[in-house]
Design an enzyme around this catalytic site. Structure first.
Site, PDB file in Angstrom:
ATOM      1  N   GLY A 245     -15.411  23.965  53.083  1.00 26.46           N
ATOM      2  CA  GLY A 245     -15.195  25.237  52.868  1.00 26.46           C
ATOM      3  C   GLY A 245     -15.860  26.261  54.152  1.00 26.46           C
ATOM      4  O   GLY A 245     -16.491  25.549  54.951  1.00 26.46           O
ATOM      5  N   SER A 246     -15.907  27.373  54.013  1.00 23.04           N
ATOM      6  CA  SER A 246     -16.091  28.246  55.107  1.00 23.04           C
ATOM      7  C   SER A 246     -17.365  28.230  55.488  1.00 23.04           C
ATOM      8  O   SER A 246     -17.821  28.180  56.639  1.00 23.04           O
ATOM      9  CB  SER A 246     -15.864  29.571  54.942  1.00 23.04           C
ATOM     10  OG  SER A 246     -16.352  30.234  53.683  1.00 23.04           O
TER      11      SER A 246
ATOM     12  N   HIS B 299     -19.345  23.067  48.701  1.00 20.14           N
ATOM     13  CA  HIS B 299     -18.967  24.710  49.104  1.00 20.14           C
ATOM     14  C   HIS B 299     -19.683  25.638  48.299  1.00 20.14           C
ATOM     15  O   HIS B 299     -19.333  25.732  46.955  1.00 20.14           O
ATOM     16  CB  HIS B 299     -17.488  24.789  49.218  1.00 20.14           C
ATOM     17  CG  HIS B 299     -17.079  26.143  49.585  1.00 20.14           C
ATOM     18  ND1 HIS B 299     -17.871  26.672  50.654  1.00 20.14           N
ATOM     19  CD2 HIS B 299     -16.558  27.161  49.293  1.00 20.14           C
ATOM     20  CE1 HIS B 299     -17.386  28.102  50.988  1.00 20.14           C
ATOM     21  NE2 HIS B 299     -16.357  28.270  49.947  1.00 20.14           N
TER      22      HIS B 299
ATOM     23  N   GLU C 124     -14.210  18.910  44.418  1.00 16.79           N
ATOM     24  CA  GLU C 124     -15.628  18.406  44.319  1.00 16.79           C
ATOM     25  C   GLU C 124     -15.748  17.413  43.569  1.00 16.79           C
ATOM     26  O   GLU C 124     -17.051  16.695  43.668  1.00 16.79           O
ATOM     27  CB  GLU C 124     -16.360  19.815  44.289  1.00 16.79           C
ATOM     28  CG  GLU C 124     -16.383  20.752  45.373  1.00 16.79           C
ATOM     29  CD  GLU C 124     -15.312  21.716  45.444  1.00 16.79           C
ATOM     30  OE1 GLU C 124     -14.463  21.603  44.670  1.00 16.79           O
ATOM     31  OE2 GLU C 124     -15.420  22.662  46.374  1.00 16.79           O
TER      32      GLU C 124
ATOM     33  N   GLY D  74     -21.236   9.601  29.678  1.00 17.44           N
ATOM     34  CA  GLY D  74     -20.022   9.731  28.749  1.00 17.44           C
ATOM     35  C   GLY D  74     -19.355  10.913  29.373  1.00 17.44           C
ATOM     36  O   GLY D  74     -18.406  11.331  28.681  1.00 17.44           O
TER      37      GLY D  74
ATOM     38  N   HIS E 246     -25.956   7.718  19.638  1.00 21.84           N
ATOM     39  CA  HIS E 246     -24.846   8.654  19.863  1.00 21.84           C
ATOM     40  C   HIS E 246     -24.839   9.412  18.473  1.00 21.84           C
ATOM     41  O   HIS E 246     -24.201  10.696  18.415  1.00 21.84           O
ATOM     42  CB  HIS E 246     -23.557   7.742  20.015  1.00 21.84           C
ATOM     43  CG  HIS E 246     -22.326   8.870  20.441  1.00 21.84           C
ATOM     44  ND1 HIS E 246     -20.968   8.522  20.540  1.00 21.84           N
ATOM     45  CD2 HIS E 246     -22.524  10.093  20.984  1.00 21.84           C
ATOM     46  CE1 HIS E 246     -20.335   9.276  20.849  1.00 21.84           C
ATOM     47  NE2 HIS E 246     -21.022  10.378  21.005  1.00 21.84           N
TER      48      HIS E 246
END
Length: 537
Positions: A35-36, A80, A57, A407, A287
């Site tokens: 990115g810039s 970025h 990303e 997960g 869980h």
């Protein structure tokens, strides 16, 4: 007079000081999506560094996660600003749960315009990735960046390992800096001798011991020592719920299988045992809600883990905080098999699955098991078929298997790319097999592009049941009728061979059982990446 902001031959720039530090740390690869605000970092990019491009990303962090796990050194990730960190958060969370050391850098707008809330600035940049990084900083001055990065590296590598975050304003790179002197920080945690002696005493006295062997054993390269300890004590060996690595060879006669993430089921499975030793894992990850005891009545539990938090919240038993290799070796030295011990339990041999159209997951996985090579590595993200994978695709032990501990979907497809890249650089034999569900693959399908550009020896196997099967299978736990499918869980009409071909990876679709073995054989013999879309019931 204003401060001098130009580097000189006697005083290197921040950029040069950072590159020198990375060389000291054995880091020569940057995983990123540019990115810039990151462009100044890469001006006059040195020839001894490599930039590995990911098209999103989350893919970037997943690749770095796999690379760091395979190399056992922190990997450098460049994102970025705020948007890039936001895109990556799912896999940052997974890296935190995987205990993967990552140096995550993110561009920030130039310091001179930060007071004006500029475009692409990250407001409170260090707060954005929390709590799923071990440490976060935006250095007070550009000159502080090299030392901040050194500190971040050592924190990332300290047990429990994990990601760290550095926000870097764009105008810091050309500031004058200072070289960081080479130094070594020991990361090993030695166990307390009296605590090991107490565990050894109970292990020696046990008649029916069970070991629950987690990912920390693989991370700390203690698999062979755990095998020796289990054989000495005729222990039955289990894998804990949601385990991200293989810490014990699953064809070993003392291997008893996988514990479910349910309290009552764990107690039921461990009922034959009077002593439970948990190695390199929490005791236990659940869980769904449960009731009753956490271990069978009359049984004792002890745990060796490198994470003080896991040691603290364990609901029962005694815990020793230590590196797993040092802890297990100390236990080997302190323990001796007791008299009158019963033989270890073992897992029953599963039935041979029959072919059909469409193929069952069991049949497809049994064929994959026959056709893969001994040195191949499996990277998995197929939650709906995980129990079938565990039954029909046994792993060989150290560094043979990786998945996500969180997960969170979207990790394992790019992680497989990072693992393949690391193994290629280390000249390790074998191919990486990315075993991915059709739904899971779509979270980070752009990983195919990176695999093609790097020409890596890997095969993507899509287990295609055309639905989010894990959600449909889990729905009855939350009150759904047996045939009532939750909304948004069907996935018809996705053409994975076309998605692969468009990114440079050749792909084939297999629907008939007689076609699977020859297609796998050819794919596993290829030099570069490929994909097989396996249609299963």
């Amino acid at each position: 007079m204003p401060a001098d902001t130009t580097s000189s031959p006697s005083r290197p720039s921040v950029r040069d000081a950072v590159l020198d530090l990375l060389r000291q740390l054995g880091i020569d690869t940057v995983f990123g999506n540019p990115g810039s605000t990151e462009l100044p970092m890469f001006r006059e990019y040195p020839e001894d560094f490599r930039y590995v491009l990911g098209l999103q990303e989350a893919v970037v962090v997943g690749m770095a996660d796999g690379y760091a796990q395979a190399t056992r050194n922190a990997a450098l990730v460049n994102l970025h600003s705020a948007a890039g960190v936001g895109h990556a958060m799912g896999n940052i969370f997974t890296a935190f749960k995987n205990q993967t050391p990552l140096l995550i850098t993110a561009g920030q707008q130039a310091r001179s315009i930060l007071p004006f809330d500029p475009f692409l600035a990250s407001v409170q940049a260090t707060e954005l990735p929390k709590p799923y990084v071990k440490w976060a900083i935006e250095p007070a001055r550009g000159a502080d960046l090299p030392l901040a990065l050194a500190r971040a590296y050592h924190i990332a590598m300290q047990p429990p390992r994990g990601p760290v975050f550095i926000s870097i304003p764009a105008d810091d790179w050309d500031q004058p800096g200072e070289l960081v002197l080479p130094r070594h920080v020991s990361q090993a945690i030695a166990p307390a001798p009296d605590a090991i002696a107490a565990i050894a005493k109970r292990l020696n006295a046990s008649k029916r011991p069970a070991f629950v062997v987690g990912a920390g054993v693989a991370r700390d390269q203690a698999v062979a020592d755990v095998v020796a300890l289990a054989e000495r004590h005729q222990a039955s060996v289990y894998v804990p719920p949601m385990c991200a690595r293989c810490g014990f060879p699953e064809r070993h006669p003392q291997f008893c299988g996988f514990l479910p993430a349910m309290r009552e089921k764990i107690v039921e499975r461990l009922a034959p045992h009077d002593f439970v030793l948990v190695l390199g894992a929490p005791a236990f990850t659940y869980h769904v809600e449960g009731n009753g005891p956490h271990v069978p009545p009359g049984a004792q539990l002890a745990q060796i883990v490198d994470d003080p938090q896991q040691a603290a919240w364990a609901p029962v038993g005694d815990s020793v905080v230590a590196s797993l290799d040092l802890g297990v070796r100390a236990l080997l030295a302190a323990s001796a098999p007791g008299a009158g011990r019963e033989a270890a339990l073992s897992r029953p041999i599963p039935p041979v699955p029959e072919p059909g159209v469409p193929m069952s997951a069991a049949y497809a996985l049994s064929v994959i098991d026959r056709e893969r090579h001994a040195d191949d590595v499996v990277v998995e993200e197929a939650p709906s078929t995980r129990s079938t994978i565990q039954t029909y695709l046994p792993m060989n032990g150290a560094d043979s298997f990786y998945t996500m501990a969180s997960g969170g979907l979207g990790h394992s497809m790019p992680a497989a790319v990072g693992i393949a890249l690391a193994r290629q650089r280390m000249k390790l034999p074998g191919r990486v097999i990315a075993l991915i569900g059709d739904g899971s693959s779509l979270y980070s399908i752009q990983a195919l592009y990176s695999a093609a550009q790097l020409d890596l020896p890997m095969t993507f196997l899509i287990l295609n049941n055309r639905r989010y099967a894990a959600l449909q299978d889990f729905a009855p736990v939350f009150g759904y009728a047996p045939n009532d499918k939750p909304a948004g869980t069907e996935l018809p009409g996705i053409h994975f061979t076309q998605l692969a071909g468009g990114q440079g990876v050749p792909g084939e679709r297999v629907e008939r059982p007689e076609d699977l073995a020859p297609r796998l054989r050819a794919a596993f013999a290829a030099s570069g990446p490929n994909l097989i879309d396996i249609v299963i019931a």
